[in-house]
Design an enzyme around this catalytic site. Structure first.
Site, PDB file in Angstrom:
ATOM      1  N   HIS A  98      -9.981   1.025  -7.481  1.00  0.00           N
ATOM      2  CA  HIS A  98     -10.557   2.103  -6.351  1.00  0.00           C
ATOM      3  C   HIS A  98      -9.736   2.910  -6.330  1.00  0.00           C
ATOM      4  CE1 HIS A  98      -8.285   0.207  -3.068  1.00  0.00           C
ATOM      5  NE2 HIS A  98      -8.140   0.765  -2.120  1.00  0.00           N
ATOM      6  N   ASP A 100      -9.862   5.870  -2.843  1.00  0.00           N
ATOM      7  CA  ASP A 100     -10.262   5.737  -1.642  1.00  0.00           C
ATOM      8  C   ASP A 100     -11.649   6.245  -1.187  1.00  0.00           C
ATOM      9  OD1 ASP A 100      -8.552   3.802  -0.917  1.00  0.00           O
ATOM     10  OD2 ASP A 100      -7.289   5.007  -0.416  1.00  0.00           O
ATOM     11  N   HIS A 258      -6.389   2.472  -6.873  1.00  0.00           N
ATOM     12  CA  HIS A 258      -5.544   1.835  -6.796  1.00  0.00           C
ATOM     13  C   HIS A 258      -5.504   0.640  -6.715  1.00  0.00           C
ATOM     14  CE1 HIS A 258      -6.522   4.257  -3.762  1.00  0.00           C
ATOM     15  NE2 HIS A 258      -6.080   2.633  -3.002  1.00  0.00           N
ATOM     16  N   ARG A 273      -1.818   2.650   6.745  1.00  0.00           N
ATOM     17  CA  ARG A 273      -1.903   4.165   6.158  1.00  0.00           C
ATOM     18  C   ARG A 273      -2.638   5.339   7.155  1.00  0.00           C
ATOM     19  NH1 ARG A 273      -6.491   2.616   2.730  1.00  0.00           N
ATOM     20  NH2 ARG A 273      -8.197   4.041   4.391  1.00  0.00           N
TER      21      ARG A 273
END
Length: 282
Positions: A98, A100, A258, A273
């Site tokens: 995916h 983000d 990723h 994150r």
């Protein structure tokens, strides 16, 4: 600063850089941005930084965004805590290829991810270069997808396990976003294959040029989409990173995907994150 490329296609580890101090050095930040555009994901070890320093570093590249499902650290808005423990065995949002938040009209510019706690072994993350993925497509496929656009959904992913009313509320807050299947990188000009696990369908495939009979559309369109999404899984486009405490990854979300490998349960993995607001894809 030392720069060590990790593969021929994507990723570099940077040494002798402290991200807390870097955020106060304009010249160094300019250099880091150039390295990010070149290598697409940068890795740093031994970053014993505070949450405030983490946020300050990420903010040098733009405003930070919250996450409607994961939520943020109360004292540091925009810092999302991704904690996987014994209660998280069945969570499966990260172990899919995916990019983000492509369910946003303006997907993130990039993300800065720091490891707080990691298993002794396992829990690696893999990144894939989607500019290389596009470049290596057959010319016939490139011609077929050049004008295609696709829909990206939070409702069918994060919302799928929610009760129907909660899912509808989430979907109403974040309606499906439409992006080009081939995106142009706003800084490098590279062509990017821009479909991933959040992509549900093409929105303009059903035309006389593509569809003779219903079979060309269903399953024809979904087979093409599955083929395109699968390109991220080609090893030649990838770099794999083994986490240690205080390791940091900083990736360009506009041209990478990723995959967080969930092979470590019942061990604990805790990450934080900062996602950086991006621009419209057009």
């Amino acid at each position: 600063m030392q720069v060590e490329p990790l593969t021929c296609t994507i990723g570099a580890e940077l040494r002798n850089v402290h991200l807390g101090a870097a955020s106060r050095d304009a010249a160094l930040m300019t250099e880091l941005r150039g390295l990010l555009l070149k290598h697409k994901v940068l890795f740093f070890r031994d970053q014993d930084i505070t949450r405030a320093e983490h946020v300050a570093f990420a903010r040098c590249f733009g405003e930070l965004e919250d996450h409607p499902v994961a939520g943020s650290d109360p004292e540091n808005p925009g810092l999302v805590r991704i904690y996987k423990d014994l209660d998280s065995k069945k969570e499966h949002y990260e172990n899919a290829w995916h990019c983000d938040a492509t369910w946003r009209e303006q997907p993130p510019f990039g993300c800065v991810l720091r490891c707080v706690e990691t298993p002794a072994v396992g829990g690696d993350t893999i990144w894939s270069n989607m500019a290389a993925a596009y470049q290596n497509l057959p010319e016939t496929i490139k011609a077929q997808i050049v004008h295609l656009r696709a829909s990206h959904s939070i409702g069918s992913t994060f919302g799928a396990a929610m009760p129907i009313e909660q899912r509808r509320k989430l979907q109403a807050q974040y309606p499906d976003a439409e992006h080009p299947v081939v995106r142009t990188h706003p800084e490098t000009g590279e062509k990017i294959l821009f479909v991933n696990a959040f992509t549900t369908h093409f929105v303009n495939f059903h035309t006389p040029d593509n569809v003779r009979y219903g079979q060309d559309f269903a399953p024809g369109a979904s087979q093409l989409l599955n083929y395109l999404v699968s390109q991220a899984a080609i090893p030649e486009f990838q770099v794999r990173f083994r986490w240690k405490k205080n390791s940091v990854a900083f990736w360009d979300n506009r041209c990478t995907q990723h995959y967080a490998v969930q092979d470590y349960w019942p061990a604990v993995r805790k990450m934080e994150r900062a996602g950086i607001v991006g621009e419209a894809t057009f």
